[in-house]
Design a protein around this motif. Sequence first.
Motif, PDB file in Angstrom:
ATOM      1  N   PRO A  30       0.821  -1.215   0.000  1.00 35.41           N
ATOM      2  CA  PRO A  30       0.000   0.000   0.000  1.00 35.41           C
ATOM      3  C   PRO A  30       0.853   1.262   0.000  1.00 35.41           C
ATOM      4  O   PRO A  30       1.958   1.287   0.551  1.00 35.41           O
ATOM      5  N   ALA A  31       0.333   2.295  -0.617  1.00 33.68           N
ATOM      6  CA  ALA A  31       1.021   3.588  -0.568  1.00 33.68           C
ATOM      7  C   ALA A  31       1.046   4.101   0.861  1.00 33.68           C
ATOM      8  O   ALA A  31       0.052   4.003   1.587  1.00 33.68           O
ATOM      9  N   PRO A  32       2.173   4.645   1.315  1.00 31.97           N
ATOM     10  CA  PRO A  32       2.181   5.266   2.636  1.00 31.97           C
ATOM     11  C   PRO A  32       1.359   6.546   2.626  1.00 31.97           C
ATOM     12  O   PRO A  32       1.057   7.087   1.556  1.00 31.97           O
ATOM     13  N   PRO A  33       0.983   7.048   3.797  1.00 33.24           N
ATOM     14  CA  PRO A  33       0.310   8.348   3.830  1.00 33.24           C
ATOM     15  C   PRO A  33       1.192   9.419   3.177  1.00 33.24           C
ATOM     16  O   PRO A  33       2.409   9.422   3.365  1.00 33.24           O
ATOM     17  N   VAL A  34       0.582  10.309   2.416  1.00 33.15           N
ATOM     18  CA  VAL A  34       1.305  11.393   1.754  1.00 33.15           C
ATOM     19  C   VAL A  34       0.951  12.699   2.447  1.00 33.15           C
ATOM     20  O   VAL A  34      -0.212  13.129   2.440  1.00 33.15           O
ATOM     21  N   TRP A  35       1.951  13.334   3.057  1.00 33.20           N
ATOM     22  CA  TRP A  35       1.771  14.616   3.730  1.00 33.20           C
ATOM     23  C   TRP A  35       2.562  15.667   2.966  1.00 33.20           C
ATOM     24  O   TRP A  35       3.707  15.441   2.592  1.00 33.20           O
ATOM     25  N   THR A  36       1.962  16.813   2.746  1.00 34.89           N
ATOM     26  CA  THR A  36       2.617  17.853   1.957  1.00 34.89           C
ATOM     27  C   THR A  36       3.005  19.054   2.818  1.00 34.89           C
ATOM     28  O   THR A  36       2.480  19.263   3.908  1.00 34.89           O
ATOM     29  N   GLY A  37       3.912  19.843   2.257  1.00 32.83           N
ATOM     30  CA  GLY A  37       4.292  21.105   2.882  1.00 32.83           C
ATOM     31  C   GLY A  37       3.788  22.292   2.099  1.00 32.83           C
ATOM     32  O   GLY A  37       4.479  23.305   1.983  1.00 32.83           O
ATOM     33  N   SER A  38       2.578  22.197   1.567  1.00 37.40           N
ATOM     34  CA  SER A  38       2.028  23.230   0.678  1.00 37.40           C
ATOM     35  C   SER A  38       1.914  24.584   1.370  1.00 37.40           C
ATOM     36  O   SER A  38       1.558  24.662   2.547  1.00 37.40           O
ATOM     37  N   VAL A  39       2.164  25.642   0.571  1.00 39.25           N
ATOM     38  CA  VAL A  39       2.060  27.012   1.082  1.00 39.25           C
ATOM     39  C   VAL A  39       1.118  27.854   0.221  1.00 39.25           C
ATOM     40  O   VAL A  39       0.166  28.441   0.725  1.00 39.25           O
ATOM     41  N   GLY A  40       1.350  27.926  -1.087  1.00 37.63           N
ATOM     42  CA  GLY A  40       0.543  28.770  -1.962  1.00 37.63           C
ATOM     43  C   GLY A  40      -0.821  28.176  -2.255  1.00 37.63           C
ATOM     44  O   GLY A  40      -1.056  26.983  -2.050  1.00 37.63           O
ATOM     45  N   PRO A  41      -1.759  28.992  -2.747  1.00 36.01           N
ATOM     46  CA  PRO A  41      -3.136  28.517  -2.950  1.00 36.01           C
ATOM     47  C   PRO A  41      -3.252  27.357  -3.931  1.00 36.01           C
ATOM     48  O   PRO A  41      -4.055  26.444  -3.725  1.00 36.01           O
ATOM     49  N   LYS A  42      -2.478  27.342  -5.018  1.00 31.39           N
ATOM     50  CA  LYS A  42      -2.562  26.234  -5.968  1.00 31.39           C
ATOM     51  C   LYS A  42      -2.031  24.941  -5.370  1.00 31.39           C
ATOM     52  O   LYS A  42      -2.594  23.854  -5.576  1.00 31.39           O
ATOM     53  N   SER A  43      -0.952  25.058  -4.613  1.00 37.88           N
ATOM     54  CA  SER A  43      -0.395  23.882  -3.951  1.00 37.88           C
ATOM     55  C   SER A  43      -1.316  23.379  -2.852  1.00 37.88           C
ATOM     56  O   SER A  43      -1.500  22.166  -2.666  1.00 37.88           O
ATOM     57  N   LEU A  44      -1.934  24.294  -2.109  1.00 34.23           N
ATOM     58  CA  LEU A  44      -2.892  23.902  -1.072  1.00 34.23           C
ATOM     59  C   LEU A  44      -4.081  23.169  -1.685  1.00 34.23           C
ATOM     60  O   LEU A  44      -4.566  22.173  -1.139  1.00 34.23           O
ATOM     61  N   ALA A  45      -4.555  23.656  -2.834  1.00 35.66           N
ATOM     62  CA  ALA A  45      -5.675  22.993  -3.500  1.00 35.66           C
ATOM     63  C   ALA A  45      -5.291  21.590  -3.955  1.00 35.66           C
ATOM     64  O   ALA A  45      -6.083  20.648  -3.838  1.00 35.66           O
ATOM     65  N   ALA A  46      -4.072  21.433  -4.456  1.00 36.66           N
ATOM     66  CA  ALA A  46      -3.608  20.097  -4.842  1.00 36.66           C
ATOM     67  C   ALA A  46      -3.577  19.173  -3.634  1.00 36.66           C
ATOM     68  O   ALA A  46      -3.950  17.993  -3.725  1.00 36.66           O
ATOM     69  N   THR A  47      -3.153  19.690  -2.491  1.00 40.23           N
ATOM     70  CA  THR A  47      -3.162  18.895  -1.257  1.00 40.23           C
ATOM     71  C   THR A  47      -4.565  18.412  -0.943  1.00 40.23           C
ATOM     72  O   THR A  47      -4.778  17.245  -0.600  1.00 40.23           O
ATOM     73  N   GLY A  48      -5.535  19.297  -1.035  1.00 45.16           N
ATOM     74  CA  GLY A  48      -6.909  18.909  -0.756  1.00 45.16           C
ATOM     75  C   GLY A  48      -7.425  17.839  -1.701  1.00 45.16           C
ATOM     76  O   GLY A  48      -8.204  16.970  -1.302  1.00 45.16           O
ATOM     77  N   ARG A  49      -6.983  17.878  -2.949  1.00 46.18           N
ATOM     78  CA  ARG A  49      -7.476  16.917  -3.944  1.00 46.18           C
ATOM     79  C   ARG A  49      -6.848  15.539  -3.805  1.00 46.18           C
ATOM     80  O   ARG A  49      -7.533  14.524  -3.966  1.00 46.18           O
ATOM     81  N   VAL A  50      -5.524  15.481  -3.486  1.00 49.80           N
ATOM     82  CA  VAL A  50      -4.855  14.180  -3.637  1.00 49.80           C
ATOM     83  C   VAL A  50      -4.022  13.730  -2.446  1.00 49.80           C
ATOM     84  O   VAL A  50      -3.564  12.579  -2.429  1.00 49.80           O
ATOM     85  N   ALA A  51      -3.789  14.574  -1.437  1.00 52.91           N
ATOM     86  CA  ALA A  51      -2.896  14.193  -0.339  1.00 52.91           C
ATOM     87  C   ALA A  51      -3.682  13.699   0.879  1.00 52.91           C
ATOM     88  O   ALA A  51      -4.916  13.774   0.931  1.00 52.91           O
ATOM     89  N   ASP A  52      -2.942  13.190   1.859  1.00 53.89           N
ATOM     90  CA  ASP A  52      -3.536  12.634   3.078  1.00 53.89           C
ATOM     91  C   ASP A  52      -3.262  13.490   4.310  1.00 53.89           C
ATOM     92  O   ASP A  52      -3.862  13.262   5.363  1.00 53.89           O
ATOM     93  N   GLY A  53      -2.355  14.425   4.181  1.00 57.24           N
ATOM     94  CA  GLY A  53      -2.021  15.279   5.313  1.00 57.24           C
ATOM     95  C   GLY A  53      -1.346  16.541   4.836  1.00 57.24           C
ATOM     96  O   GLY A  53      -0.814  16.604   3.707  1.00 57.24           O
ATOM     97  N   TRP A  54      -1.358  17.561   5.691  1.00 59.82           N
ATOM     98  CA  TRP A  54      -0.783  18.860   5.357  1.00 59.82           C
ATOM     99  C   TRP A  54       0.022  19.352   6.541  1.00 59.82           C
ATOM    100  O   TRP A  54      -0.438  19.335   7.690  1.00 59.82           O
TER     101      TRP A  54
END
Length: 313
Positions: free
Chosen positions: A171-195
């Motif tokens: 299984p894929a491990p949980p994916v947590w991002t370090g997003s800052v800008g609005p486009k990156s934050l939106a990508a986190t909401g669509r495909v990531a597991d943590g922020w």
Amino acid sequence: MATPSTWSAPTSRDVVFGFGAHSVIGDTPTLLEMTQLADREKLDLFSLSDHPYIGQRLDAYATVGFVIGRTQHLAGFANVSNLPTRPPAMLARTVTTLSALSGGRVVLGMGAGGLWERIADMGVEPLSPAEAVEAFEEAIVLTKKLSGGGPPVTFQGRHYRVSQIDPAPVPAPPVWTGSVGPKSLAATGRVADGWIPGHAADWLSPRYRASRPVVDEAARSVGRDPREVRTIFNFPGQITARPLATTRDRDGRWIGGDVGQWVEELTGAVVEHGASGFMLFSPRGGTPDLASLGAWAGQIAPAVREAVAKHVG
């Protein structure tokens, strides 16, 4: 090598505790001592920054693999992976292998890339901010596709492509991002597991209050429950022997306090603001000292877990 254990990937109801390090090669004995202490005290995670263009730094993934091979409980992750220097198809192979060897004790931290002038010095073609975010989202999607078994994967993105590649049967491990800008934050909401909010922003900061709704709205736009995207805070501060008169400075940033003040603050963060985890850093944002880590692992984390359990029970 330690016998692999089964580390349960955190659910939305769990609160995880860990510590972060920015370790150079000369810090190796101290880092290993700290990870052994964290493992004995049942901390959940340790993290390393990923700056491969700094020759004195320990490589994040080599170090994570070495440490989780010497521990029983502790999981590791790069906080966050320097994606432009780590192609996602290979990164998927790395994290699924670490997961298989350790019983799942790995988290995949992902970032679009900062310090592009240094990344370019590694021979990587620079991307515009918009291109970097686009590549970041593609990379998360691709690493997940290359995990969990199933038929061969063909992926034709703008930045990354694979053809007929067998996914790892892990299984894929949980994916947590370090997003800052609005486009990156939106990508986190669509495909990531943590922020992990950038710049050590916490739950009372204007940055968090402006950013988290972007994550939530993007999650809802693709039919996800926003609670599926956990918030884990990089949280610097000092742990003192006596209570401090004030635990935050005039700008509202957390300073620290004694064990009781930390427990009160973090319990409130979970119960009132939905925090899912905390990574301890020193007051200056670097690696905490051994005494602080001992208090964090042995006193603060257990007390917060107990207090949260009372609230939800």
